[in-house]
Motif scaffolding. Sequence first.
Motif, PDB file in Angstrom:
ATOM      1  N   PRO A  76       0.835  -1.212   0.000  1.00 27.60           N
ATOM      2  CA  PRO A  76       0.000   0.000   0.000  1.00 27.60           C
ATOM      3  C   PRO A  76       0.866   1.257   0.000  1.00 27.60           C
ATOM      4  O   PRO A  76       1.991   1.262   0.514  1.00 27.60           O
ATOM      5  CB  PRO A  76      -0.784  -0.104   1.310  1.00 27.60           C
ATOM      6  N   GLU A  77       0.325   2.328  -0.538  1.00 28.40           N
ATOM      7  CA  GLU A  77       1.051   3.588  -0.603  1.00 28.40           C
ATOM      8  C   GLU A  77       1.409   4.063   0.806  1.00 28.40           C
ATOM      9  O   GLU A  77       0.615   3.968   1.736  1.00 28.40           O
ATOM     10  CB  GLU A  77       0.185   4.645  -1.297  1.00 28.40           C
ATOM     11  N   GLY A  78       2.622   4.535   0.972  1.00 29.01           N
ATOM     12  CA  GLY A  78       3.072   5.054   2.246  1.00 29.01           C
ATOM     13  C   GLY A  78       3.698   4.022   3.165  1.00 29.01           C
ATOM     14  O   GLY A  78       4.206   4.360   4.225  1.00 29.01           O
ATOM     15  N   VAL A  79       3.676   2.753   2.776  1.00 30.96           N
ATOM     16  CA  VAL A  79       4.264   1.686   3.586  1.00 30.96           C
ATOM     17  C   VAL A  79       5.695   1.451   3.110  1.00 30.96           C
ATOM     18  O   VAL A  79       5.952   1.357   1.920  1.00 30.96           O
ATOM     19  CB  VAL A  79       3.437   0.382   3.458  1.00 30.96           C
ATOM     20  N   VAL A  80       6.625   1.365   4.064  1.00 31.03           N
ATOM     21  CA  VAL A  80       8.035   1.157   3.738  1.00 31.03           C
ATOM     22  C   VAL A  80       8.457  -0.221   4.241  1.00 31.03           C
ATOM     23  O   VAL A  80       8.369  -0.503   5.435  1.00 31.03           O
ATOM     24  CB  VAL A  80       8.926   2.239   4.402  1.00 31.03           C
ATOM     25  N   PRO A  81       8.898  -1.121   3.351  1.00 34.64           N
ATOM     26  CA  PRO A  81       9.345  -2.446   3.808  1.00 34.64           C
ATOM     27  C   PRO A  81      10.622  -2.332   4.642  1.00 34.64           C
ATOM     28  O   PRO A  81      11.510  -1.548   4.312  1.00 34.64           O
ATOM     29  CB  PRO A  81       9.583  -3.215   2.510  1.00 34.64           C
ATOM     30  N   VAL A  82      10.684  -3.097   5.743  1.00 36.61           N
ATOM     31  CA  VAL A  82      11.880  -3.080   6.587  1.00 36.61           C
ATOM     32  C   VAL A  82      12.594  -4.427   6.601  1.00 36.61           C
ATOM     33  O   VAL A  82      13.776  -4.502   6.925  1.00 36.61           O
ATOM     34  CB  VAL A  82      11.551  -2.634   8.029  1.00 36.61           C
ATOM     35  N   SER A  83      11.893  -5.502   6.306  1.00 39.21           N
ATOM     36  CA  SER A  83      12.498  -6.825   6.173  1.00 39.21           C
ATOM     37  C   SER A  83      11.488  -7.731   5.488  1.00 39.21           C
ATOM     38  O   SER A  83      10.356  -7.341   5.250  1.00 39.21           O
ATOM     39  CB  SER A  83      12.932  -7.391   7.529  1.00 39.21           C
ATOM     40  N   PHE A  84      11.894  -8.960   5.163  1.00 33.01           N
ATOM     41  CA  PHE A  84      10.988  -9.859   4.458  1.00 33.01           C
ATOM     42  C   PHE A  84      11.333 -11.313   4.730  1.00 33.01           C
ATOM     43  O   PHE A  84      12.439 -11.654   5.140  1.00 33.01           O
ATOM     44  CB  PHE A  84      11.018  -9.601   2.947  1.00 33.01           C
ATOM     45  N   VAL A  85      10.341 -12.160   4.497  1.00 35.58           N
ATOM     46  CA  VAL A  85      10.516 -13.605   4.454  1.00 35.58           C
ATOM     47  C   VAL A  85       9.654 -14.068   3.283  1.00 35.58           C
ATOM     48  O   VAL A  85       8.556 -13.556   3.077  1.00 35.58           O
ATOM     49  CB  VAL A  85      10.118 -14.295   5.781  1.00 35.58           C
ATOM     50  N   LEU A  92      13.800 -17.613   1.284  1.00 39.18           N
ATOM     51  CA  LEU A  92      14.752 -16.577   1.616  1.00 39.18           C
ATOM     52  C   LEU A  92      14.161 -15.616   2.629  1.00 39.18           C
ATOM     53  O   LEU A  92      12.948 -15.540   2.786  1.00 39.18           O
ATOM     54  CB  LEU A  92      15.198 -15.811   0.367  1.00 39.18           C
ATOM     55  N   ASN A  93      15.025 -14.937   3.346  1.00 42.47           N
ATOM     56  CA  ASN A  93      14.571 -13.905   4.256  1.00 42.47           C
ATOM     57  C   ASN A  93      15.650 -12.841   4.396  1.00 42.47           C
ATOM     58  O   ASN A  93      16.819 -13.073   4.076  1.00 42.47           O
ATOM     59  CB  ASN A  93      14.185 -14.465   5.625  1.00 42.47           C
ATOM     60  N   HIS A  94      15.238 -11.700   4.873  1.00 42.27           N
ATOM     61  CA  HIS A  94      16.149 -10.583   5.059  1.00 42.27           C
ATOM     62  C   HIS A  94      17.190 -10.953   6.103  1.00 42.27           C
ATOM     63  O   HIS A  94      16.897 -11.639   7.081  1.00 42.27           O
ATOM     64  CB  HIS A  94      15.353  -9.350   5.499  1.00 42.27           C
ATOM     65  N   GLU A  95      18.403 -10.503   5.902  1.00 41.03           N
ATOM     66  CA  GLU A  95      19.516 -10.894   6.764  1.00 41.03           C
ATOM     67  C   GLU A  95      19.345 -10.494   8.225  1.00 41.03           C
ATOM     68  O   GLU A  95      19.917 -11.108   9.117  1.00 41.03           O
ATOM     69  CB  GLU A  95      20.816 -10.307   6.218  1.00 41.03           C
ATOM     70  N   THR A  96      18.542  -9.463   8.503  1.00 41.22           N
ATOM     71  CA  THR A  96      18.371  -9.022   9.885  1.00 41.22           C
ATOM     72  C   THR A  96      17.157  -9.646  10.569  1.00 41.22           C
ATOM     73  O   THR A  96      16.929  -9.396  11.744  1.00 41.22           O
ATOM     74  CB  THR A  96      18.231  -7.488   9.964  1.00 41.22           C
ATOM     75  N   MET A  97      16.378 -10.440   9.841  1.00 43.23           N
ATOM     76  CA  MET A  97      15.171 -11.021  10.427  1.00 43.23           C
ATOM     77  C   MET A  97      15.515 -12.182  11.344  1.00 43.23           C
ATOM     78  O   MET A  97      16.252 -13.085  10.978  1.00 43.23           O
ATOM     79  CB  MET A  97      14.208 -11.501   9.342  1.00 43.23           C
ATOM     80  N   MET A  98      14.977 -12.116  12.545  1.00 39.74           N
ATOM     81  CA  MET A  98      15.162 -13.188  13.514  1.00 39.74           C
ATOM     82  C   MET A  98      14.247 -14.359  13.140  1.00 39.74           C
ATOM     83  O   MET A  98      13.160 -14.151  12.591  1.00 39.74           O
ATOM     84  CB  MET A  98      14.817 -12.699  14.923  1.00 39.74           C
ATOM     85  N   PRO A  99      14.660 -15.595  13.418  1.00 40.63           N
ATOM     86  CA  PRO A  99      13.828 -16.756  13.081  1.00 40.63           C
ATOM     87  C   PRO A  99      12.418 -16.677  13.668  1.00 40.63           C
ATOM     88  O   PRO A  99      11.449 -17.031  13.005  1.00 40.63           O
ATOM     89  CB  PRO A  99      14.605 -17.936  13.667  1.00 40.63           C
ATOM     90  N   TRP A 100      12.271 -16.181  14.902  1.00 34.91           N
ATOM     91  CA  TRP A 100      10.935 -16.093  15.498  1.00 34.91           C
ATOM     92  C   TRP A 100      10.054 -15.097  14.749  1.00 34.91           C
ATOM     93  O   TRP A 100       8.830 -15.271  14.681  1.00 34.91           O
ATOM     94  CB  TRP A 100      11.011 -15.759  16.997  1.00 34.91           C
ATOM     95  N   GLU A 101      10.657 -14.030  14.171  1.00 32.00           N
ATOM     96  CA  GLU A 101       9.883 -13.077  13.373  1.00 32.00           C
ATOM     97  C   GLU A 101       9.378 -13.749  12.096  1.00 32.00           C
ATOM     98  O   GLU A 101       8.218 -13.565  11.706  1.00 32.00           O
ATOM     99  CB  GLU A 101      10.736 -11.877  12.985  1.00 32.00           C
ATOM    100  N   ALA A 102      10.257 -14.510  11.443  1.00 28.96           N
ATOM    101  CA  ALA A 102       9.869 -15.204  10.208  1.00 28.96           C
ATOM    102  C   ALA A 102       8.741 -16.195  10.478  1.00 28.96           C
ATOM    103  O   ALA A 102       7.769 -16.266   9.718  1.00 28.96           O
ATOM    104  CB  ALA A 102      11.080 -15.912   9.603  1.00 28.96           C
ATOM    105  N   VAL A 103       8.852 -16.946  11.563  1.00 31.45           N
ATOM    106  CA  VAL A 103       7.800 -17.912  11.916  1.00 31.45           C
ATOM    107  C   VAL A 103       6.481 -17.184  12.173  1.00 31.45           C
ATOM    108  O   VAL A 103       5.418 -17.616  11.718  1.00 31.45           O
ATOM    109  CB  VAL A 103       8.224 -18.758  13.138  1.00 31.45           C
TER     110      VAL A 103
END
Length: 80
Positions: free
Chosen positions: A12-21, A38-49
């Motif tokens: 959506p407009e105005g949203v800035v991605p900070v990490s991904f899985v 794949l996931n962003h290098e700074t993403m913790m495993p618990w965040e991805a889950v």
Amino acid sequence: MSDEFNLADRLPEGVVPVSFVASVKVLHANGDVGLFHLNHETMMPWEAVGILTSHIDDLRDHMRNGYVEYDSGDDDASAL
């Protein structure tokens, strides 16, 4: 899928991605289908889950409610 697919264009407009899985269904050169994770290098495993669990819950809700098409613009995406 387009060679010019850009994740930021899907948000959506105005949203800035900070990490991904992501899990991507791929077609290998030999014709085999596979999954690429794949996931962003700074993403913790618990965040991805947590993110993937939320997405799974959304997909289940859509299937339970008989939706044929999945709307990738789900409001839950703004909470990421």
